[in-house]
Design an enzyme around this catalytic site. Structure first.
Site, PDB file in Angstrom:
ATOM      1  N   PHE A 208      15.256  -9.976 -23.613  1.00 17.12           N
ATOM      2  CA  PHE A 208      15.431  -9.448 -25.107  1.00 17.12           C
ATOM      3  C   PHE A 208      14.438  -8.317 -25.253  1.00 17.12           C
ATOM      4  CE2 PHE A 208      13.013 -13.325 -24.708  1.00 17.12           C
ATOM      5  CZ  PHE A 208      11.646 -12.692 -24.725  1.00 17.12           C
TER       6      PHE A 208
ATOM      7  N   GLU B 100       3.179  -4.993 -17.873  1.00 17.13           N
ATOM      8  CA  GLU B 100       2.037  -5.262 -17.032  1.00 17.13           C
ATOM      9  C   GLU B 100       1.331  -6.562 -17.032  1.00 17.13           C
ATOM     10  OE1 GLU B 100      -0.841  -1.592 -16.722  1.00 17.13           O
ATOM     11  OE2 GLU B 100      -0.341  -1.859 -18.762  1.00 17.13           O
TER      12      GLU B 100
ATOM     13  N   LEU C 161      -3.518  -4.628 -30.762  1.00 17.79           N
ATOM     14  CA  LEU C 161      -2.558  -5.510 -30.170  1.00 17.79           C
ATOM     15  C   LEU C 161      -2.738  -6.956 -30.452  1.00 17.79           C
ATOM     16  CD1 LEU C 161      -0.071  -6.416 -28.827  1.00 17.79           C
ATOM     17  CD2 LEU C 161      -1.441  -6.336 -26.705  1.00 17.79           C
TER      18      LEU C 161
ATOM     19  N   TYR D 192      -1.015 -10.257 -21.176  1.00 18.64           N
ATOM     20  CA  TYR D 192      -0.812 -11.095 -22.257  1.00 18.64           C
ATOM     21  C   TYR D 192      -1.196 -12.601 -21.914  1.00 18.64           C
ATOM     22  CZ  TYR D 192       2.442  -7.692 -23.820  1.00 18.64           C
ATOM     23  OH  TYR D 192       2.765  -6.368 -24.385  1.00 18.64           O
TER      24      TYR D 192
ATOM     25  N   GLY E   4      -8.434  -3.516 -30.372  1.00 17.94           N
ATOM     26  CA  GLY E   4      -8.085  -4.589 -31.079  1.00 17.94           C
ATOM     27  C   GLY E   4      -7.122  -4.868 -31.745  1.00 17.94           C
TER      28      GLY E   4
HETATM   29  C1  LIG Z   1      -0.773  -2.679 -23.895  1.00 17.77           C
HETATM   30  C2  LIG Z   1      -1.278  -1.944 -25.400  1.00 17.77           C
HETATM   31  C3  LIG Z   1      -0.195  -2.563 -26.378  1.00 17.77           C
HETATM   32  C4  LIG Z   1      -2.585  -2.774 -25.747  1.00 17.77           C
HETATM   33  O1  LIG Z   1      -2.892  -2.516 -27.281  1.00 17.77           O
HETATM   34  P1  LIG Z   1      -4.342  -2.342 -27.582  1.00 17.77           P
HETATM   35  O2  LIG Z   1      -4.375  -2.128 -29.158  1.00 17.77           O
HETATM   36  O3  LIG Z   1      -5.038  -1.133 -26.693  1.00 17.77           O
HETATM   37  O4  LIG Z   1      -5.101  -3.743 -27.144  1.00 17.77           O
HETATM   38  P2  LIG Z   1      -6.401  -4.432 -27.737  1.00 17.77           P
HETATM   39  O5  LIG Z   1      -7.236  -3.501 -28.005  1.00 17.77           O
HETATM   40  O6  LIG Z   1      -5.892  -5.363 -28.895  1.00 17.77           O
HETATM   41  O7  LIG Z   1      -6.610  -5.157 -26.600  1.00 17.77           O
HETATM   42  C5  LIG Z   1      -6.861  -6.597 -26.613  1.00 17.77           C
HETATM   43  C6  LIG Z   1      -7.439  -6.831 -25.266  1.00 17.77           C
HETATM   44  O8  LIG Z   1      -6.507  -6.540 -24.085  1.00 17.77           O
HETATM   45  C7  LIG Z   1      -6.937  -5.827 -23.105  1.00 17.77           C
HETATM   46  N1  LIG Z   1      -5.941  -4.802 -22.799  1.00 17.77           N
HETATM   47  C8  LIG Z   1      -5.117  -4.060 -23.801  1.00 17.77           C
HETATM   48  N2  LIG Z   1      -4.191  -3.403 -22.713  1.00 17.77           N
HETATM   49  C9  LIG Z   1      -4.479  -3.537 -21.481  1.00 17.77           C
HETATM   50  C10 LIG Z   1      -3.899  -3.382 -20.340  1.00 17.77           C
HETATM   51  N3  LIG Z   1      -2.832  -2.326 -20.112  1.00 17.77           N
HETATM   52  N4  LIG Z   1      -4.369  -3.890 -18.944  1.00 17.77           N
HETATM   53  C11 LIG Z   1      -5.453  -4.667 -19.037  1.00 17.77           C
HETATM   54  N5  LIG Z   1      -6.029  -5.169 -20.218  1.00 17.77           N
HETATM   55  C12 LIG Z   1      -5.465  -4.640 -21.399  1.00 17.77           C
HETATM   56  C13 LIG Z   1      -8.129  -5.083 -23.842  1.00 17.77           C
HETATM   57  O9  LIG Z   1      -8.899  -4.668 -22.926  1.00 17.77           O
HETATM   58  C14 LIG Z   1      -8.621  -5.957 -24.665  1.00 17.77           C
HETATM   59  O10 LIG Z   1      -9.433  -6.959 -23.789  1.00 17.77           O
HETATM   60  P3  LIG Z   1     -10.341  -8.068 -24.558  1.00 17.77           P
HETATM   61  O11 LIG Z   1      -9.816  -9.171 -25.458  1.00 17.77           O
HETATM   62  O12 LIG Z   1     -11.048  -8.895 -23.498  1.00 17.77           O
HETATM   63  O13 LIG Z   1     -11.268  -7.149 -25.132  1.00 17.77           O
HETATM   64  C15 LIG Z   1      -1.523  -0.500 -25.485  1.00 17.77           C
HETATM   65  O14 LIG Z   1      -2.220  -0.312 -24.352  1.00 17.77           O
HETATM   66  C16 LIG Z   1      -0.128   0.092 -25.426  1.00 17.77           C
HETATM   67  O15 LIG Z   1       0.516   0.424 -26.121  1.00 17.77           O
HETATM   68  N6  LIG Z   1      -0.034   0.624 -23.849  1.00 17.77           N
HETATM   69  C17 LIG Z   1       1.473   1.338 -23.632  1.00 17.77           C
HETATM   70  C18 LIG Z   1       2.615   0.414 -23.978  1.00 17.77           C
HETATM   71  C19 LIG Z   1       2.843  -0.862 -23.303  1.00 17.77           C
HETATM   72  O16 LIG Z   1       2.158  -1.018 -21.997  1.00 17.77           O
HETATM   73  N7  LIG Z   1       3.189  -1.759 -23.956  1.00 17.77           N
HETATM   74  C20 LIG Z   1       3.572  -2.865 -23.431  1.00 17.77           C
HETATM   75  C21 LIG Z   1       5.016  -3.448 -23.574  1.00 17.77           C
HETATM   76  S1  LIG Z   1       5.152  -4.882 -22.421  1.00 17.77           S
END
Ligand SMILES: CC(C)(COP(=O)(O)OP(=O)(O)OC[C@H]1O[C@@H](n2cnc3c(N)ncnc32)[C@H](O)[C@@H]1OP(=O)(O)O)[C@@H](O)C(=O)NCCC(=O)NCCS
Length: 428
Positions: free
Chosen positions: A428, A141, A116, A145, A114
């Protein structure tokens, strides 16, 4: 797990940078060569930043346009994201403030708890407090969002064409001229050209400070795609009305040899557009032209005797929009017709509302009402519709807009119809 979400201080800048995947050499995108830019390797090179680079980047991190927020767990940064202050051009030509979400990452060992969600809420609240009624991002991905109200609003194409397949439908007598120039001259021309382009182009983003600085240096990219070459087009009065940046990477692989990669091309006039492509598609010693990040309504196809010669090799979403204030967003743009519709807009983060949109070609008034809605949609659909890049009828057919008054979807389409597909060449 207790966490504290707050802006990053200068003393924490280096620690903040260490959270970002690209700093650590982690992959950013699926490694499809030349996938969405015209380079010959996956972007960026997967080399971790050196200690010196980290130190330098940390010194330059905090500016008045870059606002990072981090999640602190036990006093250490476990995840972060940032908002950059940019502008986006909306239908009618207003350039409005957009909170651009970027550099999002959670340390792999703290994922899916949680963090993010908390960071995003804090950042979107911050945007609203600053009066930014739109937020935007480009998504690594597409599944991450939507839950925060973002949805794709602009799209881009990557295409390629074999030089032997190119024949233009008509001869073109250029009233202006083309010049190959050095990086320093290109660096002077691009900001002016882009500013003129941005005033006209719906969806275009204001460049971040320093965006064009690298052109003058002419450094070589690490992926071996060779030096950048710069073309300027001048109109009959000598004013720059078009420009292109391209590379001619050498390759030992016969399949990859002789490729001309178009990195950027902008034209303010049809003459400049036709002249630039006329040369780029018929460049000596090349076999193929590859162009990425191109608008989805590229007119070039219609200049060719064989429009099928232009092969679309990738289409992808580009700018995702998040409407943060429905009334202000709908009043900031103009419309292609005059009509009045009641929209029922749901929003998980900021609550639902019913809005009567009185829209016209010179602007709109949007009023909170209690009336029966003509259409029900969520803030996500509104984000996709807002710049005119997605039609209401498409979303309605997909079950994402509920039509409560017969004909209301077509009427909304008529209001939002764009002249050209929205496009942002700059991100950006
Ligand atoms: C993507 C990322 C930032 C998510 O952060 P996180 O702290 O794990 O996310 P959260 O725990 O707040 O998740 C919030 C929701 O998003 C979902 N979620 C998070 N990452 C996801 C992903 N890659 N694909 C699908 N769903 C995802 C979670 O399951 C959760 O769902 P819910 O609200 O239905 O319970 C993290 O996984 C990450 O750093 N990934 C690698 C870098 C990256 O992809 N950055 C994005 C750059 S655009």
């Amino acid at each position: 797990m207790a966490s504290d979400i707050r802006p990053v201080t200068q003393a924490e800048a280096k620690e903040y940078l260490r959270v970002l995947p690209y700093v650590n050499g982690f992959p950013q995108e699926e490694p499809e060569p030349s996938a969405w830019y015209a380079g010959s390797a996956a972007w960026p090179p997967q080399v971790p930043k050196s200690a010196d680079e980290l130190e330098r980047d940390a010194q330059e991190l905090l500016t008045d346009w870059f606002r990072p927020q981090a999640a602190f767990v036990d006093g250490k940064i476990a995840g972060a994201s940032a908002i950059v202050s940019v502008q986006v051009t909306v239908p009618g030509g207003q350039q409005v403030a957009l909170g651009g979400v970027t550099s999002t990452a959670v340390v792999p060992t703290y994922r899916r708890r949680g963090l993010l969600r908390k960071i995003m809420s804090a950042m979107l609240d911050d945007c609203r407090e600053r009066g930014e009624f739109l937020a935007g991002l480009s998504a690594s991905e597409a599944t991450i969002y939507g839950r925060y109200g973002f949805s794709p609003a602009t799209f881009q194409h990557r295409w390629e064409v074999r030089r032997t397949d190119v024949a233009f439908r008509s001869e073109f007598a250029d009233p202006g001229s083309l010049d190959l120039v050095d990086g320093a001259e290109a660096a002077k021309a691009w900001p002016v050209l882009h500013e003129q382009m941005r005033a006209e182009r719906v969806g275009e983003i204001s460049p971040l400070p320093g965006k064009w600085d690298g052109l003058a240096g002419g450094g070589l990219p690490a992926d071996g795609s060779g030096p950048a070459h710069h073309l300027l087009h001048h109109d009959a009065t000598g004013a720059v009305d078009g420009a292109a940046i391209f590379r001619l990477p050498w390759s030992p692989d016969p399949e990859q040899a002789g490729v001309l990669q178009v990195e950027a091309i902008e034209a303010l006039t049809s003459d400049a557009y036709r002249a630039l492509w006329g040369l780029l598609l018929d460049f000596d010693l090349t076999k193929r032209v590859v162009a990425a990040r191109r608008p989805v309504d590229e007119p070039l196809r219609w200049m060719l005797t064989n429009p099928r010669a232009l092969k679309l090799t990738r289409t992808r979403d580009n700018l995702w929009l998040r409407v943060l204030d429905v009334r202000r967003a709908l009043e900031a743009r103009t419309y292609a017709a005059t009509d009045s519709l009641v929209l029922d807009v749901s929003d998980d983060l900021y609550g639902a509302g019913r809005w009567r949109l009185d829209a016209a070609p010179d602007g709109a008034v949007c009023t909170a009402v209690n009336a029966e809605p003509d259409l029900s949609l969520s803030v996500n659909e509104l984000g996709s519709l807002y710049l005119g890049g997605v039609r209401a009828s498409e979303l309605s057919y997909a079950g994402r807009i509920v039509e409560r008054t017969p004909g209301a979807v077509s009427r909304l389409d008529a209001l939002l119809r764009p002249d050209r597909a929205p496009h942002n060449a700059v991100g950006f």
